[in-house]
Design a protein around this motif. Structure first.
Motif, PDB file in Angstrom:
ATOM      1  N   PRO A  29       0.782  -1.223  -0.106  1.00  0.00           N
ATOM      2  CA  PRO A  29      -0.035   0.040   0.138  1.00  0.00           C
ATOM      3  C   PRO A  29       0.883   1.278   0.055  1.00  0.00           C
ATOM      4  O   PRO A  29       0.675   2.350  -0.556  1.00  0.00           O
ATOM      5  N   LEU A  30       1.942   1.188   0.672  1.00  0.00           N
ATOM      6  CA  LEU A  30       2.825   2.301   0.800  1.00  0.00           C
ATOM      7  C   LEU A  30       3.607   2.755  -0.718  1.00  0.00           C
ATOM      8  O   LEU A  30       3.378   3.872  -1.067  1.00  0.00           O
ATOM      9  N   ALA A  31       3.997   1.666  -1.124  1.00  0.00           N
ATOM     10  CA  ALA A  31       4.374   1.697  -2.545  1.00  0.00           C
ATOM     11  C   ALA A  31       3.261   2.157  -3.559  1.00  0.00           C
ATOM     12  O   ALA A  31       3.513   2.899  -4.469  1.00  0.00           O
ATOM     13  N   ALA A  32       1.928   1.701  -3.532  1.00  0.00           N
ATOM     14  CA  ALA A  32       1.303   2.088  -4.327  1.00  0.00           C
ATOM     15  C   ALA A  32       0.711   3.838  -3.979  1.00  0.00           C
ATOM     16  O   ALA A  32       0.411   4.345  -5.135  1.00  0.00           O
ATOM     17  N   VAL A  33       0.585   3.932  -2.782  1.00  0.00           N
ATOM     18  CA  VAL A  33       0.576   5.744  -2.562  1.00  0.00           C
ATOM     19  C   VAL A  33       1.726   6.539  -3.129  1.00  0.00           C
ATOM     20  O   VAL A  33       1.515   7.469  -3.804  1.00  0.00           O
ATOM     21  N   ALA A  34       2.782   6.120  -3.099  1.00  0.00           N
ATOM     22  CA  ALA A  34       4.067   6.575  -3.767  1.00  0.00           C
ATOM     23  C   ALA A  34       4.101   6.697  -5.193  1.00  0.00           C
ATOM     24  O   ALA A  34       4.072   7.686  -5.839  1.00  0.00           O
ATOM     25  N   THR A  35       3.718   5.373  -5.684  1.00  0.00           N
ATOM     26  CA  THR A  35       3.438   5.628  -7.225  1.00  0.00           C
ATOM     27  C   THR A  35       2.513   6.365  -7.730  1.00  0.00           C
ATOM     28  O   THR A  35       2.469   7.263  -8.775  1.00  0.00           O
ATOM     29  N   GLU A  36       1.278   6.330  -7.090  1.00  0.00           N
ATOM     30  CA  GLU A  36      -0.014   7.254  -7.573  1.00  0.00           C
ATOM     31  C   GLU A  36       0.197   8.763  -7.544  1.00  0.00           C
ATOM     32  O   GLU A  36      -0.101   9.595  -8.305  1.00  0.00           O
TER      33      GLU A  36
ATOM     34  N   VAL B  96      -7.569  14.935   1.779  1.00  0.00           N
ATOM     35  CA  VAL B  96      -7.714  13.594   0.918  1.00  0.00           C
ATOM     36  C   VAL B  96      -8.746  13.184   0.642  1.00  0.00           C
ATOM     37  O   VAL B  96      -8.955  12.734  -0.600  1.00  0.00           O
ATOM     38  N   GLU B  97      -9.668  13.043   1.445  1.00  0.00           N
ATOM     39  CA  GLU B  97     -11.149  12.374   1.099  1.00  0.00           C
ATOM     40  C   GLU B  97     -11.730  13.318   0.136  1.00  0.00           C
ATOM     41  O   GLU B  97     -12.289  12.833  -0.734  1.00  0.00           O
ATOM     42  N   VAL B  98     -11.686  14.605   0.337  1.00  0.00           N
ATOM     43  CA  VAL B  98     -12.301  15.456  -0.567  1.00  0.00           C
ATOM     44  C   VAL B  98     -11.654  15.506  -1.942  1.00  0.00           C
ATOM     45  O   VAL B  98     -12.362  15.743  -3.011  1.00  0.00           O
ATOM     46  N   LEU B  99     -10.461  15.577  -2.160  1.00  0.00           N
ATOM     47  CA  LEU B  99      -9.784  15.486  -3.476  1.00  0.00           C
ATOM     48  C   LEU B  99     -10.095  14.162  -4.199  1.00  0.00           C
ATOM     49  O   LEU B  99     -10.367  14.159  -5.356  1.00  0.00           O
ATOM     50  N   TYR B 100     -10.083  13.000  -3.374  1.00  0.00           N
ATOM     51  CA  TYR B 100     -10.283  11.697  -4.018  1.00  0.00           C
ATOM     52  C   TYR B 100     -11.911  11.711  -4.521  1.00  0.00           C
ATOM     53  O   TYR B 100     -12.274  11.105  -5.464  1.00  0.00           O
ATOM     54  N   ASN B 101     -12.800  12.031  -3.792  1.00  0.00           N
ATOM     55  CA  ASN B 101     -14.329  12.149  -4.145  1.00  0.00           C
ATOM     56  C   ASN B 101     -14.200  13.256  -5.338  1.00  0.00           C
ATOM     57  O   ASN B 101     -15.399  12.967  -5.885  1.00  0.00           O
ATOM     58  N   GLU B 102     -13.504  14.166  -5.552  1.00  0.00           N
ATOM     59  CA  GLU B 102     -13.531  15.051  -6.842  1.00  0.00           C
ATOM     60  C   GLU B 102     -12.825  14.409  -8.130  1.00  0.00           C
ATOM     61  O   GLU B 102     -12.424  15.123  -9.005  1.00  0.00           O
ATOM     62  N   TYR B 103     -12.248  13.055  -7.787  1.00  0.00           N
ATOM     63  CA  TYR B 103     -11.645  12.418  -8.810  1.00  0.00           C
ATOM     64  C   TYR B 103      -9.939  13.192  -9.160  1.00  0.00           C
ATOM     65  O   TYR B 103      -9.739  13.170 -10.302  1.00  0.00           O
ATOM     66  N   GLN B 104      -9.475  13.888  -8.076  1.00  0.00           N
ATOM     67  CA  GLN B 104      -8.230  14.388  -8.216  1.00  0.00           C
ATOM     68  C   GLN B 104      -7.420  13.495  -7.807  1.00  0.00           C
ATOM     69  O   GLN B 104      -6.833  13.772  -6.705  1.00  0.00           O
ATOM     70  N   SER B 105      -7.268  12.307  -8.270  1.00  0.00           N
ATOM     71  CA  SER B 105      -6.502  11.082  -7.479  1.00  0.00           C
ATOM     72  C   SER B 105      -4.923  11.475  -7.263  1.00  0.00           C
ATOM     73  O   SER B 105      -4.517  11.319  -6.171  1.00  0.00           O
ATOM     74  N   VAL B 106      -4.311  12.175  -8.260  1.00  0.00           N
ATOM     75  CA  VAL B 106      -2.818  12.642  -8.308  1.00  0.00           C
ATOM     76  C   VAL B 106      -2.727  13.492  -6.823  1.00  0.00           C
ATOM     77  O   VAL B 106      -1.761  13.194  -5.937  1.00  0.00           O
ATOM     78  N   ALA B 107      -3.592  14.577  -6.826  1.00  0.00           N
ATOM     79  CA  ALA B 107      -3.347  15.415  -5.533  1.00  0.00           C
ATOM     80  C   ALA B 107      -3.893  14.555  -4.373  1.00  0.00           C
ATOM     81  O   ALA B 107      -3.006  14.797  -3.483  1.00  0.00           O
ATOM     82  N   ALA B 108      -4.692  13.924  -4.199  1.00  0.00           N
ATOM     83  CA  ALA B 108      -5.182  13.137  -3.170  1.00  0.00           C
ATOM     84  C   ALA B 108      -3.916  12.387  -2.570  1.00  0.00           C
ATOM     85  O   ALA B 108      -3.676  12.316  -1.426  1.00  0.00           O
ATOM     86  N   PHE B 109      -3.403  11.464  -3.527  1.00  0.00           N
ATOM     87  CA  PHE B 109      -2.204  10.510  -3.254  1.00  0.00           C
ATOM     88  C   PHE B 109      -0.975  11.447  -3.082  1.00  0.00           C
ATOM     89  O   PHE B 109       0.003  10.830  -2.056  1.00  0.00           O
ATOM     90  N   ALA B 110      -1.053  12.687  -3.163  1.00  0.00           N
ATOM     91  CA  ALA B 110       0.269  13.632  -3.000  1.00  0.00           C
ATOM     92  C   ALA B 110       0.209  13.814  -1.571  1.00  0.00           C
ATOM     93  O   ALA B 110       1.198  13.790  -0.872  1.00  0.00           O
ATOM     94  N   VAL B 111      -0.929  14.569  -1.054  1.00  0.00           N
ATOM     95  CA  VAL B 111      -1.188  14.726   0.261  1.00  0.00           C
ATOM     96  C   VAL B 111      -1.115  13.363   1.054  1.00  0.00           C
ATOM     97  O   VAL B 111      -0.724  13.378   2.351  1.00  0.00           O
ATOM     98  N   ALA B 112      -1.780  12.393   0.600  1.00  0.00           N
ATOM     99  CA  ALA B 112      -1.638  11.088   1.434  1.00  0.00           C
ATOM    100  C   ALA B 112      -0.183  10.637   1.563  1.00  0.00           C
ATOM    101  O   ALA B 112       0.201  10.130   2.576  1.00  0.00           O
ATOM    102  N   SER B 113       0.711  10.731   0.522  1.00  0.00           N
ATOM    103  CA  SER B 113       2.156  10.511   0.732  1.00  0.00           C
ATOM    104  C   SER B 113       2.792  11.352   1.625  1.00  0.00           C
ATOM    105  O   SER B 113       3.414  10.714   2.294  1.00  0.00           O
ATOM    106  N   LEU B 114       2.358  12.590   1.738  1.00  0.00           N
ATOM    107  CA  LEU B 114       2.785  13.558   2.915  1.00  0.00           C
ATOM    108  C   LEU B 114       2.491  12.781   4.297  1.00  0.00           C
ATOM    109  O   LEU B 114       3.494  13.065   5.125  1.00  0.00           O
ATOM    110  N   LEU B 115       1.358  12.566   4.318  1.00  0.00           N
ATOM    111  CA  LEU B 115       0.915  11.910   5.728  1.00  0.00           C
ATOM    112  C   LEU B 115       1.808  10.612   5.993  1.00  0.00           C
ATOM    113  O   LEU B 115       2.223  10.222   7.309  1.00  0.00           O
ATOM    114  N   ALA B 116       2.029   9.670   4.928  1.00  0.00           N
ATOM    115  CA  ALA B 116       2.794   8.539   5.016  1.00  0.00           C
ATOM    116  C   ALA B 116       4.084   8.831   5.290  1.00  0.00           C
ATOM    117  O   ALA B 116       4.638   8.248   6.177  1.00  0.00           O
TER     118      ALA B 116
END
Length: 305
Positions: free
Chosen positions: A43-50, A245-265
């Motif tokens: 999962p961590l690798a998937a977050v970084a990749t996305e 992250v939830e707001v961005l993902y619900n708006e289909y901004q997956s790259v931005a959502a995973f970018a913020v999620a990666s910072l949390l990781a």
């Protein structure tokens, strides 16, 4: 010969702390490694990749976006307020429970564990019931222009509630195992309560205290359920990083959502590294103490050679 080989094999297993065969041990180790790979590493690798799917520039732009920066800033502010508060509350509660006998001690211990038993969403709803516009204190707060729900104070209160047990629960068993002999000796020698805590209690609990602070900080930055209820999801104002992250993902901004999620990781990994270093230093300190030569008793004065 075969009997001697069997004894040597049994001795080797005893030294390894298990009586199972090598095949069983390697099977268990392999299963644990596979579990960690599929549920932690992958999962961590998937977050970084996305997060980097559209390149480094897109990743940086997602983090520089005003709403993202506001969420990052609010998350850090919330942790900076809630962790010191829980540090004070946790040490005080642990000290009272572990070092003193008083009426209501069992009830206080139950209160410390309460956030573990209550769902974070329910905790958020409790604060809405108390401080919301239609809540018990809502009319009075509105009359005095004080805003708690859908504002930073409500987010801090909810975070303090869900993270309260971490420091106290890390310290209570440690303090109970240490007992009160050293504190009583310090008091007999004339130390005040503050001197006893500073020079006796605090040095003995410093590593447990550090572990509790690390865990509390990690939960404060990653809390979602309680904060989601009291925040109101106001972009650029009351959205923390998990909510953003939830707001961005619900708006289909997956790259931005995973970018913020990666910072949390990344923040979580930094927390893990700090915890690992602290544990290593603690083990090193304990090993150095164990290797100290025992003190030799001094001969009584006037004794003949």
């Amino acid at each position: 010969m075969s009997g001697g080989a069997g004894m040597r094999a049994n001795l080797g297993r005893a030294q390894a702390g298990t009586t199972e065969s090598a095949a069983v041990r390697w099977t268990l180790i392999g299963a644990a490694l596979l579990f960690m790979f599929f549920f932690l590493v992958l999962p961590l690798a998937a977050v970084a990749t996305e997060a980097l799917r559209k390149g480094w520039d897109a990743y940086v732009e997602a983090l520089k976006e005003p709403d993202a920066w506001s969420a990052i800033r609010l998350t850090l502010i919330t942790a900076a307020i809630s962790v010191p508060l829980n540090l004070v509350f946790g040490v005080a509660a642990a000290w009272a429970i572990a070092k003193f006998e008083f009426k209501g001690k069992a009830f206080l211990t139950t209160l410390v564990d309460l956030p573990f038993a209550v769902s974070p969403v329910v905790a958020g709803l409790i604060y809405v019931l108390v401080f919301g516009a239609q809540g018990w204190l809502g009319p009075w707060l509105a009359a005095h222009d004080i805003k708690i729900i859908f504002a930073v104070p409500g987010i801090v209160l909810a975070t303090v509630f869900v993270t309260f047990p971490f420091i106290a629960r890390e310290l209570i068993p440690l303090m109970q195992a240490q007992g009160t002999d050293e504190e009583q000796a310090a008091i007999v020698l004339g130390a005040t309560g503050w001197q006893t805590f500073r020079h006796v209690t605090l040095p003995n609990i410093k590593w447990g205290l550090l572990y509790g602070v690390i865990l509390c900080n990690a939960r404060a930055m990653g809390e979602f359920g309680a904060v989601s209820v009291v925040s109101g999801h106001i972009r650029g104002q009351t959205n923390t990083m998990p909510l953003h992250v939830e707001v961005l993902y619900n708006e289909y901004q997956s790259v931005a959502a995973f970018a913020v999620a990666s910072l949390l990781a990344i923040l979580a990994l930094v927390t893990l590294v700090i915890k690992t270093v602290a544990e290593w230093r603690h083990e090193r300190e304990m090993k150095a103490i164990a290797e100290l030569p025992p003190e030799r008793p001094q001969p009584a004065s006037g004794a003949s050679a």
